[in-house]
Design a protein around this motif. Structure first.
Motif, mmCIF file in Angstrom:
data_model
loop_
_atom_site.group_PDB
_atom_site.id
_atom_site.type_symbol
_atom_site.label_atom_id
_atom_site.label_comp_id
_atom_site.label_asym_id
_atom_site.label_seq_id
_atom_site.Cartn_x
_atom_site.Cartn_y
_atom_site.Cartn_z
ATOM 1 N N THR A 185 0.815 -1.225 0.000
ATOM 2 C CA THR A 185 0.000 0.000 0.000
ATOM 3 C C THR A 185 0.851 1.279 0.000
ATOM 4 O O THR A 185 0.817 2.059 -0.954
ATOM 5 C CB THR A 185 -0.914 0.004 1.232
ATOM 6 O OG1 THR A 185 -0.115 -0.132 2.425
ATOM 7 C CG2 THR A 185 -1.913 -1.131 1.164
ATOM 8 N N VAL A 186 1.625 1.459 1.053
ATOM 9 C CA VAL A 186 2.387 2.701 1.192
ATOM 10 C C VAL A 186 3.420 2.852 0.088
ATOM 11 O O VAL A 186 3.589 3.932 -0.486
ATOM 12 C CB VAL A 186 3.073 2.760 2.578
ATOM 13 C CG1 VAL A 186 3.897 4.037 2.711
ATOM 14 C CG2 VAL A 186 2.040 2.678 3.680
ATOM 15 N N VAL A 187 4.126 1.764 -0.241
ATOM 16 C CA VAL A 187 5.171 1.845 -1.253
ATOM 17 C C VAL A 187 4.588 2.218 -2.614
ATOM 18 O O VAL A 187 5.236 2.894 -3.414
ATOM 19 C CB VAL A 187 5.945 0.512 -1.328
ATOM 20 C CG1 VAL A 187 6.908 0.506 -2.509
ATOM 21 C CG2 VAL A 187 6.712 0.278 -0.034
ATOM 22 N N ASP A 233 9.870 5.657 -3.431
ATOM 23 C CA ASP A 233 11.213 5.816 -2.896
ATOM 24 C C ASP A 233 11.431 5.010 -1.618
ATOM 25 O O ASP A 233 12.562 4.828 -1.167
ATOM 26 C CB ASP A 233 11.500 7.298 -2.618
ATOM 27 C CG ASP A 233 10.427 7.951 -1.763
ATOM 28 O OD1 ASP A 233 9.236 7.699 -2.008
ATOM 29 O OD2 ASP A 233 10.779 8.735 -0.852
ATOM 30 N N LEU A 234 10.318 4.512 -1.016
ATOM 31 C CA LEU A 234 10.433 3.691 0.193
ATOM 32 C C LEU A 234 10.653 2.215 -0.119
ATOM 33 O O LEU A 234 10.855 1.424 0.805
ATOM 34 C CB LEU A 234 9.180 3.843 1.056
ATOM 35 C CG LEU A 234 8.947 5.191 1.741
ATOM 36 C CD1 LEU A 234 7.668 5.140 2.571
ATOM 37 C CD2 LEU A 234 10.123 5.552 2.629
ATOM 38 N N LYS A 235 10.575 1.833 -1.366
ATOM 39 C CA LYS A 235 10.635 0.414 -1.742
ATOM 40 C C LYS A 235 11.883 -0.273 -1.192
ATOM 41 O O LYS A 235 11.796 -1.347 -0.564
ATOM 42 C CB LYS A 235 10.613 0.304 -3.273
ATOM 43 C CG LYS A 235 10.722 -1.122 -3.801
ATOM 44 C CD LYS A 235 9.495 -1.937 -3.454
ATOM 45 C CE LYS A 235 9.574 -3.332 -4.044
ATOM 46 N NZ LYS A 235 8.429 -4.187 -3.649
ATOM 47 N N GLU A 236 13.037 0.352 -1.388
ATOM 48 C CA GLU A 236 14.286 -0.273 -0.953
ATOM 49 C C GLU A 236 14.328 -0.419 0.565
ATOM 50 O O GLU A 236 14.747 -1.465 1.087
ATOM 51 C CB GLU A 236 15.473 0.563 -1.440
ATOM 52 C CG GLU A 236 16.824 -0.058 -1.096
ATOM 53 C CD GLU A 236 17.984 0.779 -1.607
ATOM 54 O OE1 GLU A 236 19.129 0.494 -1.222
ATOM 55 O OE2 GLU A 236 17.731 1.732 -2.375
ATOM 56 N N LEU A 237 13.878 0.618 1.285
ATOM 57 C CA LEU A 237 13.916 0.581 2.750
ATOM 58 C C LEU A 237 12.984 -0.508 3.298
ATOM 59 O O LEU A 237 13.375 -1.291 4.184
ATOM 60 C CB LEU A 237 13.505 1.946 3.307
ATOM 61 C CG LEU A 237 13.495 2.070 4.839
ATOM 62 C CD1 LEU A 237 14.906 1.917 5.400
ATOM 63 C CD2 LEU A 237 12.905 3.417 5.265
#
Length: 617
Positions: free
Chosen positions: A582-584, A589-593
């Protein structure tokens, strides 16, 4: 009109229409047709000529002449005289062919006579404005309307007020400055006209040179109204307004310092050039001095009894920076533990000392308002400026702000917190400032941290808690691993019913747990030990605004303390897998984290040793 015409001396400007008037008079005497009409033109031109000559005498006798309306009116008079000269010259004996080609009619004379009448009206108004002995409001000059301003009455009012501020008697100057402020409050167009017509220099002169507090207040208030936009603020700066404002701030009665401090706020807020110029003129020192007035007096006896010798020595060293550092052109002194207050003295001035008793006897509400404005000025000066923030910390500014946060309420407390928030933001972005101003053994830094934590824990006020929490987050890299007392209050606020407070707490904790923080593993463990996971999981269910910082913090905790049982018990892996869907999607840009956090949790869940997998891709 700032062209080459204004570069000419005013006497030269007036000589041209006088010469034109003489030519029109001569041409009227030589007319052979329309003699009666030419005679009427000649009479009006004679009146104009007399008025122009009187104006020349007036301008030479005035030391500080306001020239804007003179140049505008004289320019219009010259155009009308040129038109009259052209018409009257047609009435001389000419050949039949030229008479056929250039026909003159009674209508032409009516138009010219009306124009000359208008010029006489303009000149009469102008001479009334320049009559500095008798041009007060009683004469009606402020309310009269010259023909040149018939389509735009504002311009004549602005001219009248500016002329009186620059050349009038003191009582009239005060009233005119107040009228300028009132006119400017109506709309931005009036502000623009006031600046374009040269209103700023006489207002600054009134502010600087007047021995009247009422005059200084009127000038400061008028400048304050004008200074609500960058271009107009820059006009004040360009007229050397910043040194004048700083001088008056340090050397005036409190009731004058109040609007002057507010002017510093407005100018620093709207123009970065003004913000830096104020700092170069050392405005921060008088602001801190005024802000600290009576701040430490109440604590002097109790603190002397309670504090250790080492602590007193440290604080005195902190205070000595205020009197020893900085400009040599001003003399400042401060005694932190005495009942006397040393006022700011400008070089060569004796007025500052004369105001001491007046300040001490001033009404509490006046003292409070001055401090409110000074704190706001420090806030605006520090905003986005590392150099100004450093200047504040090099005085006793931090200690003073912390003390006021502790003792005060309302707007003053808020402004002090906002100033601290900007200073800590600057420290976050600049390691040198961070190390110099917020070292662990600094009494000022300790006092600030204590008050930030107190506000965070004890005050149920989001408007105060948000800047306090943000400030603690900005200082995350200054706290050693053993300094866990800052983590607990932030974790508690993760569960605050006000979502903005909870989100700020999550963002602040991110800065503790971020890989950019050398102690991120220790801080992550502390967050979990303070039972931060349950409120963080609840935060994820509060919508996108809260979900994003919540997910980032959760990822940091998973990466740096993934073997902690609290993460498994709270089903953090499941939550992050859901966030991955959902959030990604909304924040790629949060995918890697998120992927790294899920990978780390899976490894620990399978029993892999954390040290081997800590930096897994």
């Amino acid at each position: 009109m700032m062209g080459s015409a204004e570069e000419k001396r005013i006497e030269d400007e007036l000589s041209y229409p006088i010469m034109l008037a003489e030519r029109v008079r001569a041409a009227a005497d030589e007319a052979e047709s329309f003699k009666v009409d030419c005679g009427e033109v000649g009479k009006l031109v004679d009146r104009l000529s007399q008025m122009l000559r009187t104006l020349v005498r007036s301008t030479t006798s005035v030391q500080s002449l306001y020239e804007r309306p003179i140049r505008r009116v004289v320019s219009e008079v010259s155009k009308n005289l040129e038109r009259a000269l052209t018409l009257v010259r047609k009435c001389k004996r000419q050949s039949i062919l030229r008479r056929v080609v250039r026909i003159t009619s009674a209508t032409d004379f009516r138009k010219v006579l009306n124009l000359l009448d208008a010029s006489i009206g303009d000149m009469k108004w102008l001479m009334g404005v320049l009559d500095t002995e008798n041009n007060g409001t009683a004469s009606g000059i402020f309310l009269s309307l010259p023909p040149i301003a018939s389509n735009d009455p504002i311009i004549s009012w602005v001219w009248s007020y500016i002329a009186t501020v620059q050349m009038g008697q003191l009582t009239d100057r005060i009233e005119a400055a107040n009228n300028l402020a009132s006119l400017a409050r109506d709309n931005d167009r009036n502000k623009k006209i006031t600046v374009e017509e040269g209103g700023i220099p006489p207002l600054l002169k009134l502010l600087k040179e007047s021995s009247s507090a009422d005059a200084q207040i009127a000038a400061a208030n008028a400048l304050l109204v004008l200074a609500n936009e960058q271009e107009r603020v820059r006009s004040i700066v360009d007229e050397m307004g910043v040194p004048i404002v700083v001088q008056v701030l340090g050397d005036s009665l409190m009731k004058v310092q109040i609007p002057v401090a507010k002017l510093v706020v407005r100018m620093a807020e709207h123009d970065p050039v003004a913000q830096e110029d104020f700092a170069r003129e050392n405005v921060i020192r008088p602001l801190v001095t005024l802000l600290s007035f009576e701040t430490f007096v109440e604590d002097s006896k109790t603190q002397l009894g309670k504090q250790s010798i080492h602590s007193i020595v440290q604080i005195n060293k902190e205070m000595e920076k205020f009197s020893s550092a900085g400009s040599t052109s001003r003399n400042y002194s401060y005694r932190p533990y005495s009942n006397s207050y040393s006022n700011l003295h400008m070089e060569g001035s004796s007025r500052g000392g004369n105001h001491r008793k007046e300040r001490e006897n001033e009404k509490p509400e006046v003292k409070l308002q001055l401090k409110i404005n000074c704190a706001e000025a420090l806030w605006m000066l520090a905003k986005g400026s590392v150099s100004n923030s450093r200047r504040i910390t090099e005085t006793k500014g931090l200690l003073c702000l912390a003390k006021l946060v502790e003792k005060e309420q309302g707007e003053l407390q808020y402004n002090c917190l906002m100033a601290i928030m900007e200073i800590t933001a600057a420290a976050e972005s600049n390691s040198d400032l961070r190390r110099a101003a917020f070292k662990t053994n600094s009494p000022a830094a300790k006092a600030v941290i204590d008050q930030l934590l107190r506000v965070t824990k004890e005050l149920d006020s989001p408007i105060l808690q948000v800047p306090a929490i943000r400030s603690v987050g900005s200082l995350a890299r200054t706290f050693p691993a053993r300094e866990t007392r800052v983590i607990g209050p932030l974790v508690t606020q993760l569960g605050n019913k006000d979502q903005e407070v909870a989100v700020e707490a999550a963002i602040a904790l991110q800065k503790f747990a971020s890989p950019e923080n050398f102690l991120c593993m220790d801080h992550s463990k502390s967050i979990i030990e303070f039972n931060g996971i349950p409120p963080l999981m609840r935060l994820l269910r509060c919508g996108d605004k809260a979900q994003l910082p919540g997910v980032v913090l959760l990822c940091y905790l998973a990466i740096h303390a993934g073997d902690n049982e609290a993460l498994e018990q709270a089903r953090v892996l499941t939550a992050l897998e859901g966030a991955d869907r959902t959030v990604v999607g909304q924040h790629p840009d949060l995918k890697e984290l998120v992927t790294k956090a899920i990978y780390q949790l899976n490894l620990y869940h399978k029993g892999v040793h954390p040290q081997r997998q800590l930096f897994a891709p």
